[in-house]
Design a protein around this motif. Structure first.
Motif, PDB file in Angstrom:
ATOM      1  N   GLY A  50      26.164  12.020 -12.903  1.00  0.00           N
ATOM      2  CA  GLY A  50      25.324  11.716 -14.046  1.00  0.00           C
ATOM      3  C   GLY A  50      23.913  11.383 -13.608  1.00  0.00           C
ATOM      4  O   GLY A  50      23.535  11.608 -12.465  1.00  0.00           O
ATOM      5  N   PRO A  51      23.138  10.803 -14.504  1.00  0.00           N
ATOM      6  CA  PRO A  51      21.742  10.499 -14.206  1.00  0.00           C
ATOM      7  C   PRO A  51      21.559   9.225 -13.372  1.00  0.00           C
ATOM      8  O   PRO A  51      20.445   8.837 -13.091  1.00  0.00           O
ATOM      9  N   VAL A  52      22.647   8.595 -12.987  1.00  0.00           N
ATOM     10  CA  VAL A  52      22.632   7.336 -12.242  1.00  0.00           C
ATOM     11  C   VAL A  52      21.967   6.254 -13.094  1.00  0.00           C
ATOM     12  O   VAL A  52      20.868   5.790 -12.818  1.00  0.00           O
ATOM     13  N   SER A  53      22.667   5.915 -14.162  1.00  0.00           N
ATOM     14  CA  SER A  53      22.185   4.867 -15.058  1.00  0.00           C
ATOM     15  C   SER A  53      23.348   3.968 -15.443  1.00  0.00           C
ATOM     16  O   SER A  53      24.506   4.299 -15.211  1.00  0.00           O
ATOM     17  N   ARG A  54      23.029   2.859 -16.054  1.00  0.00           N
ATOM     18  CA  ARG A  54      24.070   1.923 -16.492  1.00  0.00           C
ATOM     19  C   ARG A  54      24.708   2.325 -17.823  1.00  0.00           C
ATOM     20  O   ARG A  54      25.644   1.694 -18.279  1.00  0.00           O
ATOM     21  N   ASP A  55      24.211   3.390 -18.441  1.00  0.00           N
ATOM     22  CA  ASP A  55      24.769   3.873 -19.705  1.00  0.00           C
ATOM     23  C   ASP A  55      26.007   4.716 -19.401  1.00  0.00           C
ATOM     24  O   ASP A  55      25.905   5.879 -18.995  1.00  0.00           O
ATOM     25  N   ASN A  56      27.170   4.139 -19.588  1.00  0.00           N
ATOM     26  CA  ASN A  56      28.418   4.828 -19.258  1.00  0.00           C
ATOM     27  C   ASN A  56      28.580   6.150 -19.990  1.00  0.00           C
ATOM     28  O   ASN A  56      29.204   7.076 -19.468  1.00  0.00           O
ATOM     29  N   LEU A  57      28.036   6.268 -21.185  1.00  0.00           N
ATOM     30  CA  LEU A  57      28.182   7.514 -21.936  1.00  0.00           C
ATOM     31  C   LEU A  57      27.377   8.659 -21.332  1.00  0.00           C
ATOM     32  O   LEU A  57      27.571   9.815 -21.712  1.00  0.00           O
ATOM     33  N   GLU A  58      26.511   8.374 -20.392  1.00  0.00           N
ATOM     34  CA  GLU A  58      25.752   9.422 -19.707  1.00  0.00           C
ATOM     35  C   GLU A  58      26.485   9.966 -18.484  1.00  0.00           C
ATOM     36  O   GLU A  58      26.015  10.899 -17.841  1.00  0.00           O
ATOM     37  N   GLN A  59      27.631   9.400 -18.138  1.00  0.00           N
ATOM     38  CA  GLN A  59      28.385   9.883 -16.985  1.00  0.00           C
ATOM     39  C   GLN A  59      28.816  11.324 -17.210  1.00  0.00           C
ATOM     40  O   GLN A  59      29.136  11.721 -18.329  1.00  0.00           O
ATOM     41  N   ARG A  60      28.789  12.109 -16.142  1.00  0.00           N
ATOM     42  CA  ARG A  60      29.071  13.533 -16.201  1.00  0.00           C
ATOM     43  C   ARG A  60      30.089  13.917 -15.136  1.00  0.00           C
ATOM     44  O   ARG A  60      30.297  13.189 -14.176  1.00  0.00           O
ATOM     45  N   PRO A  61      30.670  15.095 -15.257  1.00  0.00           N
ATOM     46  CA  PRO A  61      31.569  15.591 -14.214  1.00  0.00           C
ATOM     47  C   PRO A  61      30.834  15.762 -12.881  1.00  0.00           C
ATOM     48  O   PRO A  61      29.613  15.973 -12.844  1.00  0.00           O
ATOM     49  N   ALA A  62      31.577  15.677 -11.806  1.00  0.00           N
ATOM     50  CA  ALA A  62      31.017  15.879 -10.470  1.00  0.00           C
ATOM     51  C   ALA A  62      30.261  17.202 -10.425  1.00  0.00           C
ATOM     52  O   ALA A  62      30.734  18.218 -10.928  1.00  0.00           O
ATOM     53  N   GLY A  63      29.079  17.160  -9.844  1.00  0.00           N
ATOM     54  CA  GLY A  63      28.250  18.353  -9.716  1.00  0.00           C
ATOM     55  C   GLY A  63      27.280  18.567 -10.852  1.00  0.00           C
ATOM     56  O   GLY A  63      26.465  19.475 -10.821  1.00  0.00           O
ATOM     57  N   GLN A  64      27.323  17.704 -11.875  1.00  0.00           N
ATOM     58  CA  GLN A  64      26.448  17.868 -13.034  1.00  0.00           C
ATOM     59  C   GLN A  64      25.443  16.732 -13.168  1.00  0.00           C
ATOM     60  O   GLN A  64      24.950  16.467 -14.266  1.00  0.00           O
ATOM     61  N   GLY A  65      25.152  16.074 -12.084  1.00  0.00           N
ATOM     62  CA  GLY A  65      24.219  14.957 -12.137  1.00  0.00           C
ATOM     63  C   GLY A  65      23.401  14.861 -10.866  1.00  0.00           C
ATOM     64  O   GLY A  65      23.183  15.857 -10.182  1.00  0.00           O
ATOM     65  N   ARG A  66      22.979  13.657 -10.546  1.00  0.00           N
ATOM     66  CA  ARG A  66      22.060  13.434  -9.436  1.00  0.00           C
ATOM     67  C   ARG A  66      22.725  13.039  -8.122  1.00  0.00           C
ATOM     68  O   ARG A  66      22.046  12.964  -7.099  1.00  0.00           O
ATOM     69  N   LEU A  67      24.016  12.764  -8.122  1.00  0.00           N
ATOM     70  CA  LEU A  67      24.650  12.336  -6.880  1.00  0.00           C
ATOM     71  C   LEU A  67      24.754  13.485  -5.880  1.00  0.00           C
ATOM     72  O   LEU A  67      25.104  14.608  -6.256  1.00  0.00           O
ATOM     73  N   PRO A  68      24.498  13.194  -4.600  1.00  0.00           N
ATOM     74  CA  PRO A  68      24.652  14.218  -3.560  1.00  0.00           C
ATOM     75  C   PRO A  68      26.122  14.307  -3.128  1.00  0.00           C
ATOM     76  O   PRO A  68      26.506  13.846  -2.049  1.00  0.00           O
TER      77      PRO A  68
END
Length: 113
Positions: A50-68
């Motif tokens: 996800g976008p790496v935020s505290r908003d749990n509803l913004e969490q995304r599947p692996a590979g669809q956000g900012r985490l390496p």
């Protein structure tokens, strides 16, 4: 600077660790450095994206956000198991888990469908 909190050094060496890479990032630390810093003690990973935020509803599947994700996995070749999970998810939870699995399966040896 060590990635290990002093309290972990006081825990017996046979105690292994489970790290939620997303929440490490939300807390302001580099998940790759944290996982690498704990070394062989990291045996389990929680992986979401996800976008790496505290908003749990913004969490995304692996590979669809900012985490390496690839770098996190490379930092922990000793990991025995991973957990694909969300604290909350705005979409269909089963589709989100399936998308994470589809992204992660080819990256992790021994993952079964």
């Amino acid at each position: 600077m060590s990635c290990q909190p002093p309290a972990v050094e006081k825990v017996r060496p046979e105690v292994v660790l489970e790290i939620d890479a997303y929440w490490v990032a939300v807390g302001g630390a580099d998940p790759v450095a944290v996982v690498r810093g704990f070394g062989d003690r990291v045996r389990f990973l929680h992986l979401k994206d996800g976008p790496v935020s505290r908003d749990n509803l913004e969490q995304r599947p692996a590979g669809q956000g900012r985490l390496p994700i690839d770098a996190i996995l490379a930092a922990a070749p000793q990991v025995e198991a991973g957990a694909v999970e969300f604290d909350e998810y705005a979409g269909d939870i089963f589709e989100g888990i399936a998308a994470s699995h589809a992204f992660l399966a080819p990256r992790v040896a021994g993952v079964s469908a």
